[in-house]
Each structure stands twice: as C-alpha cells, then as structure tokens.
Design an enzyme around this catalytic site. Structure first.
Site, PDB file in Angstrom:
ATOM      1  N   ARG A 153       0.810  -1.217   0.000  1.00 14.92           N
ATOM      2  CA  ARG A 153       0.000   0.000   0.000  1.00 14.92           C
ATOM      3  C   ARG A 153       0.845   1.271   0.000  1.00 14.92           C
ATOM      4  O   ARG A 153       0.595   2.191  -0.785  1.00 14.92           O
ATOM      5  CB  ARG A 153      -0.962  -0.023   1.196  1.00 14.92           C
ATOM      6  N   THR A 154       1.838   1.353   0.882  1.00 21.99           N
ATOM      7  CA  THR A 154       2.620   2.589   0.977  1.00 21.99           C
ATOM      8  C   THR A 154       3.406   2.853  -0.305  1.00 21.99           C
ATOM      9  O   THR A 154       3.378   3.948  -0.866  1.00 21.99           O
ATOM     10  CB  THR A 154       3.572   2.539   2.174  1.00 21.99           C
TER      11      THR A 154
ATOM     12  N   LYS B  22      26.080  -6.072  -3.433  1.00 19.94           N
ATOM     13  CA  LYS B  22      27.526  -6.130  -3.688  1.00 19.94           C
ATOM     14  C   LYS B  22      28.310  -5.388  -2.610  1.00 19.94           C
ATOM     15  O   LYS B  22      29.528  -5.249  -2.722  1.00 19.94           O
ATOM     16  CB  LYS B  22      27.841  -5.545  -5.064  1.00 19.94           C
TER      17      LYS B  22
ATOM     18  N   ARG C 214      11.777   3.470   3.268  1.00 22.10           N
ATOM     19  CA  ARG C 214      11.316   2.548   4.310  1.00 22.10           C
ATOM     20  C   ARG C 214      12.468   1.608   4.636  1.00 22.10           C
ATOM     21  O   ARG C 214      13.106   1.054   3.745  1.00 22.10           O
ATOM     22  CB  ARG C 214      10.107   1.742   3.863  1.00 22.10           C
TER      23      ARG C 214
ATOM     24  N   HIS D 199       5.772   6.134  11.378  1.00 23.27           N
ATOM     25  CA  HIS D 199       5.274   6.081   9.997  1.00 23.27           C
ATOM     26  C   HIS D 199       4.427   7.340   9.803  1.00 23.27           C
ATOM     27  O   HIS D 199       3.201   7.288   9.758  1.00 23.27           O
ATOM     28  CB  HIS D 199       4.430   4.831   9.792  1.00 23.27           C
TER      29      HIS D 199
END
Length: 256
Positions: A65-66, A93, A114, A143
């Site tokens: 959703r976000t 890497k 996030r 959030h």
C-alpha cells in the site's frame, strides 16, 4: 491546477512531532484540494503540480500500500518514480546505505524511504544532498505519512476530530503507525482514546504517559484502528486486553 504553496516545501518529513495543529489543518486543506482536483480530472488525467519532478522510492522492506500509494500519487500529479529494489541493487555487492542514498539523490527531487532500522530516515536525510527525505516507516519507530492519511480519513468520515473516541487495537508495541497516530491525535481537544492489545504488546510507556497527561480514555468508540500483529512478534499473542484510562488512572480493564 496552479502550484500549491506549502510551509513544508523543501523540508524533510521524518517524524510526526514536526507537525503542529495549524500545520495539520493546512495539510488537510491541501489534501482536499488535490483530491477534489483529481476527481475533477476524472482520475485519468494528471494534475501537473509535480510535472518534471522525480521521486525515488527507496524501500528496504516489503510494501504494498505505501509503495503503491506514493507511485500512484506521483503519477496522478504529473511526476515520475525511480524505483529501487534492494535485491537487484548494488546493496547486494556491499554498497553502503549512505552511498545508496547519495546515488538516488542524484536522480531524484525527493526520496521516500522505508527501512527496518529505527532512525534510518534521519540518517538518510544527512546524505541526501539537500533533497527532502520522507519517512515511510523506520523499524518500529514511526510512519508519519500513514498517520497523516489515517487522520485525514477520520476527519473525512466524521467531519471533525475533536470530541471523537478512537480505538487503537492490535500490536501497539511494535506498530509504528499507531506510535505516530497517537501523537497526532493527542493534539486535538476532548478526544478519547482506547488502547486494546495483548499485555505483551501494549503501547510503550512513554506514549501512554503522554496520553495520561493530555487525554481521557474511555470504552465507547466511534472509530477503530487495527494494528496487525505480525508473525514475527509471536503467534501466541492473540488475547487482547483493553486498558481504559480516565484522568491518568486505570479505571477499567477487560479481556477481549
């Protein structure tokens, strides 16, 4: 649609603590203007307020959703998204978090991040070459954008926030969304908040102390906000305990 001025222009969005009540009201007004504009354009023509702007979607954790909402918003407003996938990036890497942020900042006008680490958004903001960083969830910390959307939705539904009773239930210990939402809710007058959770997943003490100083918490509820109890926090945490506070004192406890 003409450009829309905002006191947040060029600013990072890292924590809900940066939002005063007047600023929240400004954001909600702006959100309503944009939402109405999208509807007016029949949901398929971009509103060009972000034309030529690029957002880097820097998600180190899974998101449906976000991540999709930021991409959809940029598209609806005329902007573009540079996607980032940790699995296929140079992170595998050995590229450092700082170097990844710097690289993406070269391509974008704003970075949405996030990450599983608390404070990651703040860390990113120190290496973003002056580009605004938006916190889309940092571990069990905060959030902010989800909390803003939740608050806007509550206001849309009831036409106000003052005077309501809101119930937050589920994983209140690890749920970053409820940590952010509670702080925003605490700025409104005559608001009652119910906290419902397993005893092992209750709201952190520093947050309940803030509520006890400011609010009355009762059992009647107008709206409910559910924080999902993730598998990683234990399958056995299914028995909910409702703590109701009035004037800072626990006056009622019941199991659900």
């Amino acid at each position: 649609m003409a450009s829309l001025p905002s006191p947040l222009l060029g600013q990072h969005v890292l924590t809900v603590k940066q939002f005063s009540l007047p600023l929240l009201q400004h954001i909600f007004h702006l959100a309503q203007v944009i939402k109405d504009g999208v509807k007016k354009h029949q949901l398929h023509e971009a509103i060009q307020v972000l034309r030529g702007r690029v957002l880097s979607s820097m998600f180190f954790e899974q998101s449906t959703r976000t991540s999709s909402s930021f991409s959809a918003a940029m598209g609806r407003l005329g902007g573009h998204v540079v996607p980032f996938n940790e699995i296929t990036s140079s992170v595998v890497k050995g590229e450092s978090f700082r170097d990844t942020v710097i690289t993406l900042a070269c391509y974008a006008d704003v970075i949405v991040i996030r990450h599983s680490k608390v404070g990651s958004a703040l860390e990113a903001s120190k290496s973003s070459l002056g580009k605004p960083v938006i916190n889309a969830g940092d571990g069990i910390g905060e959030h902010p954008t989800q909390a803003l959307l939740d608050l806007f939705t509550i206001q849309e539904k009831f036409g106000k926030i003052d005077g309501l009773t809101i119930t937050l239930l589920g994983d209140l210990k690890n749920g970053r969304t409820v940590h952010s939402l509670v702080h925003l809710l605490s700025q409104f007058e005559n608001l009652n908040i119910n906290l419902v959770s397993p005893s092992t997943l209750s709201m952190p003490k520093e947050i309940t102390e803030e509520l006890e100083e400011k609010k009355k918490i009762r059992c009647q509820t107008h709206g409910q906000y559910f924080q999902f109890i993730g598998r990683e926090f234990g399958e056995g945490n299914r028995r909910l305990v409702c703590y109701s506070y009035t004037k800072g004192e626990i006056c009622h406890t019941r199991r659900v």
